[in-house]
Scaffold this motif. Structure first.
Motif, PDB file in Angstrom:
ATOM      1  N   PHE A 195       0.834  -1.203   0.000  1.00  0.00           N
ATOM      2  CA  PHE A 195       0.000   0.000   0.000  1.00  0.00           C
ATOM      3  C   PHE A 195       0.868   1.252   0.000  1.00  0.00           C
ATOM      4  CE2 PHE A 195      -3.401   2.656   2.284  1.00  0.00           C
ATOM      5  CZ  PHE A 195      -4.045   2.933   1.091  1.00  0.00           C
ATOM      6  N   ARG A 196       1.975   1.209   0.761  1.00  0.00           N
ATOM      7  CA  ARG A 196       2.902   2.337   0.794  1.00  0.00           C
ATOM      8  C   ARG A 196       3.504   2.571  -0.585  1.00  0.00           C
ATOM      9  NH1 ARG A 196       4.004   6.637   4.283  1.00  0.00           N
ATOM     10  NH2 ARG A 196       6.202   7.185   4.221  1.00  0.00           N
ATOM     11  N   GLU A 197       3.864   1.516  -1.270  1.00  0.00           N
ATOM     12  CA  GLU A 197       4.438   1.656  -2.598  1.00  0.00           C
ATOM     13  C   GLU A 197       3.416   2.197  -3.598  1.00  0.00           C
ATOM     14  OE1 GLU A 197       7.815   1.139  -3.645  1.00  0.00           O
ATOM     15  OE2 GLU A 197       7.774   1.519  -1.473  1.00  0.00           O
ATOM     16  N   ALA A 198       2.154   1.809  -3.438  1.00  0.00           N
ATOM     17  CA  ALA A 198       1.111   2.364  -4.297  1.00  0.00           C
ATOM     18  C   ALA A 198       0.965   3.864  -4.057  1.00  0.00           C
ATOM     19  CB  ALA A 198      -0.210   1.647  -4.040  1.00  0.00           C
ATOM     20  N   ALA A 199       0.996   4.283  -2.788  1.00  0.00           N
ATOM     21  CA  ALA A 199       0.906   5.706  -2.456  1.00  0.00           C
ATOM     22  C   ALA A 199       2.105   6.462  -3.014  1.00  0.00           C
ATOM     23  CB  ALA A 199       0.823   5.883  -0.940  1.00  0.00           C
ATOM     24  N   ARG A 200       3.275   5.818  -2.994  1.00  0.00           N
ATOM     25  CA  ARG A 200       4.471   6.448  -3.551  1.00  0.00           C
ATOM     26  C   ARG A 200       4.377   6.542  -5.079  1.00  0.00           C
ATOM     27  NH1 ARG A 200       9.001   7.105  -0.819  1.00  0.00           N
ATOM     28  NH2 ARG A 200       8.388   5.501   0.697  1.00  0.00           N
TER      29      ARG A 200
END
Length: 339
Positions: A82-87
């Motif tokens: 999820f963090r990578e998607a936000a990034r």
């Protein structure tokens, strides 16, 4: 494609707005959703698409054709994914923006997670920002649509960086019902509304704090108006005023610029109806300047958070808007954006 009950994916293209690109832009958007649907074995209509970036340039379909299979292989359900998607959503953002809430409903935890991007061309009406909100609550599309629109009005429609509406903005709420819980009472509805407002307001403020070149986070509160719309109109006029923004950049409590904003909104008032405080310091009261320590106010503004509190004598309605200052770095970034 929204509202709908069968959405499976949101594909976000960062760096290219895919706007003002004619029929090719529509064809490219439909092609992207079809490619994702092929990998997920679902209908293309169940894939939602968001694009943000430079306006008027065709999407590089070759890069997308190469990247989509790689992207599908990186799908995951853990916090890192999820963090990578936000990034991956980021354009000129300097940090990924996420917000989380959870609460217990009928003996089971219900979760709400969200990610957003945005740093400039913000406000009014959202503008260049994208947000995806996910919950495992069971919601029907009509309820989700109404509650999301209300929450957006209290959050993303209360922020401004320079007041430039964009071609590309979206806020999407997805509810998969995996918790097995639904809203059965007014108390449940109110609880979810508070959780939803919590994540949208947190993300909205994060967008302003990450505004391009910004050095100050500014809260504009207007109280004592005749209606909420009137209060918001005055607050947004102050928030979008270039002279107010540049004064804040210089930690200058130039109250004349703020008070004059109140008078150019079309709201019938006189200077005697206006009282202004900056960071809790009374600056202007009922038509006349107050006696205040200018150096102390400057020092309080230099810490980065600036509260502009406007008290009117017209009624009891209020509004709050969040904005940033306007710096030389903002001008540099936007003068070089496409070069």
């Amino acid at each position: 494609r929204v509202p709908r009950t069968t959405a499976r994916a949101v594909l976000i293209n960062s760096g290219n707005a895919n706007a003002c690109t004619g029929q090719r832009g529509l064809d490219d958007a439909r092609w992207m959703t079809a490619e994702i649907a092929r990998h997920l074995d679902c209908s293309p209509e169940d894939v939602l698409v968001c694009s943000t970036g430079v306006i008027g340039r065709p999407l590089p379909r070759e890069k997308l054709a190469t990247g989509i299979p790689v992207l599908m292989g990186l799908l995951g359900s853990d916090p890192h994914a999820f963090r990578e998607a936000a990034r991956g959503m980021m354009t000129t953002d300097t940090v990924p923006k996420q917000a989380f809430r959870s609460w217990e409903l009928d003996g089971r935890e219900v979760r709400l997670s969200a990610a957003a991007k945005g740093a400039a061309m913000i406000g009014p009406n959202m503008a260049t920002m994208l947000a995806v909100i996910l919950t495992d609550l069971r919601l029907d599309p009509e309820t989700a649509d109404v509650m999301l629109r209300q929450s957006v009005d209290r959050s993303f429609n209360c922020i401004s960086v320079e007041g430039h509406t964009s071609t590309s903005d979206s806020v999407i709420l997805l509810a998969n019902g995996a918790s097995g819980r639904e809203l059965r009472s007014e108390e449940d509805v109110q609880q979810f509304r508070e959780m939803l407002d919590g994540v949208t307001c947190e993300l909205a403020r994060a967008i302003v704090r990450d505004a391009e070149g910004a050095e100050h986070f500014v809260t504009v509160r207007v109280r004592g108006a005749q209606s909420p719309d009137q209060a918001k109109r005055i607050a947004q006029t102050i928030a979008n005023d270039v002279l107010v923004k540049t004064a804040i950049t210089g930690n200058d409590p130039n109250w004349g610029r703020i008070v004059s904003c109140c008078g150019r909104t079309g709201v019938e008032l006189t200077e005697r109806d206006v009282t202004l405080s900056i960071n809790g310091n009374l600056i202007f009261q009922a038509g006349s300047p107050a006696d205040y320590d200018e150096q102390a106010v400057r020092e309080s503004m230099s810490r980065g958070d600036v509260d502009l509190d406007v008290q009117l004598s017209l009624g009891d309605a209020s509004a709050e808007v969040w904005t940033s200052d306007l710096t030389q770095e903002y001008v540099r970034l936007n003068s070089e954006y496409t070069t």
